[in-house]
Design a protein around this motif. Structure first.
Motif, PDB file in Angstrom:
ATOM      1  N   GLU A  69       0.753  -1.166   0.234  1.00  0.00           N
ATOM      2  CA  GLU A  69      -0.131  -0.180   0.083  1.00  0.00           C
ATOM      3  C   GLU A  69       1.023   1.350  -0.035  1.00  0.00           C
ATOM      4  N   LYS A  70       0.216   2.433   0.050  1.00  0.00           N
ATOM      5  CA  LYS A  70       1.084   3.739   0.176  1.00  0.00           C
ATOM      6  C   LYS A  70       0.034   4.514   1.350  1.00  0.00           C
ATOM      7  N   ASP A  71       1.083   5.185   1.969  1.00  0.00           N
ATOM      8  CA  ASP A  71       0.370   5.998   3.321  1.00  0.00           C
ATOM      9  C   ASP A  71      -0.140   7.191   2.580  1.00  0.00           C
ATOM     10  N   ALA A  72      -0.724   8.031   3.661  1.00  0.00           N
ATOM     11  CA  ALA A  72      -1.140   9.171   3.160  1.00  0.00           C
ATOM     12  C   ALA A  72      -0.314  10.254   2.394  1.00  0.00           C
ATOM     13  N   GLY A 103       2.106   9.075   0.231  1.00  0.00           N
ATOM     14  CA  GLY A 103       2.435   8.240  -0.923  1.00  0.00           C
ATOM     15  C   GLY A 103       3.725   7.580  -0.803  1.00  0.00           C
ATOM     16  N   GLU A 104       4.180   7.213   0.535  1.00  0.00           N
ATOM     17  CA  GLU A 104       5.366   6.457   0.607  1.00  0.00           C
ATOM     18  C   GLU A 104       4.728   5.126   0.878  1.00  0.00           C
ATOM     19  N   PRO A 105       5.726   4.115   0.437  1.00  0.00           N
ATOM     20  CA  PRO A 105       5.229   2.702   0.578  1.00  0.00           C
ATOM     21  C   PRO A 105       5.262   2.172   1.753  1.00  0.00           C
ATOM     22  N   LEU A 106       4.366   1.054   1.746  1.00  0.00           N
ATOM     23  CA  LEU A 106       4.250   0.523   3.161  1.00  0.00           C
ATOM     24  C   LEU A 106       4.139  -0.969   2.696  1.00  0.00           C
ATOM     25  N   PHE A 107       5.122  -1.803   3.545  1.00  0.00           N
ATOM     26  CA  PHE A 107       5.581  -3.045   2.889  1.00  0.00           C
ATOM     27  C   PHE A 107       4.991  -4.119   4.178  1.00  0.00           C
ATOM     28  N   ASP A 108       4.520  -5.320   3.507  1.00  0.00           N
ATOM     29  CA  ASP A 108       3.936  -6.419   4.543  1.00  0.00           C
ATOM     30  C   ASP A 108       5.254  -7.073   5.430  1.00  0.00           C
ATOM     31  N   LYS A 109       5.098  -7.077   6.762  1.00  0.00           N
ATOM     32  CA  LYS A 109       6.317  -7.373   7.444  1.00  0.00           C
ATOM     33  C   LYS A 109       6.564  -8.809   7.190  1.00  0.00           C
ATOM     34  N   THR A 110       5.727  -9.610   6.762  1.00  0.00           N
ATOM     35  CA  THR A 110       6.094 -11.204   6.490  1.00  0.00           C
ATOM     36  C   THR A 110       6.920 -11.097   5.315  1.00  0.00           C
TER      37      THR A 110
END
Length: 60
Positions: free
Chosen positions: A33-36, A38-45
């Motif tokens: 996903e992207k945060d508010a 626009g920075e990427p968010l990664f799944d911890k797994t």
């Protein structure tokens, strides 16, 4: 699913934030996903799996 931002991933992997962004651009780490801002968010797994693979291949 637990999400990590670029800073958290960099801390977890022991690398600079710029390298995390490069890994994402090269599709070695895929942002979920992207945060508010626009920075990427990664799944911890996914991050944990990447770290295990990188260590088996000789390091990050």
């Amino acid at each position: 699913m637990s999400l990590m931002n670029v800073e958290e991933v960099a801390d977890y992997l022991g690398i600079q934030e710029i390298r995390v962004q490069r890994l994402q651009r090269e599709s070695l780490l895929t942002a979920k996903e992207k945060d508010a801002q626009g920075e990427p968010l990664f799944d911890k797994t996914d991050v944990e799996r990447y770290k295990q693979l990188a260590e088996r291949l000789g390091g990050i």
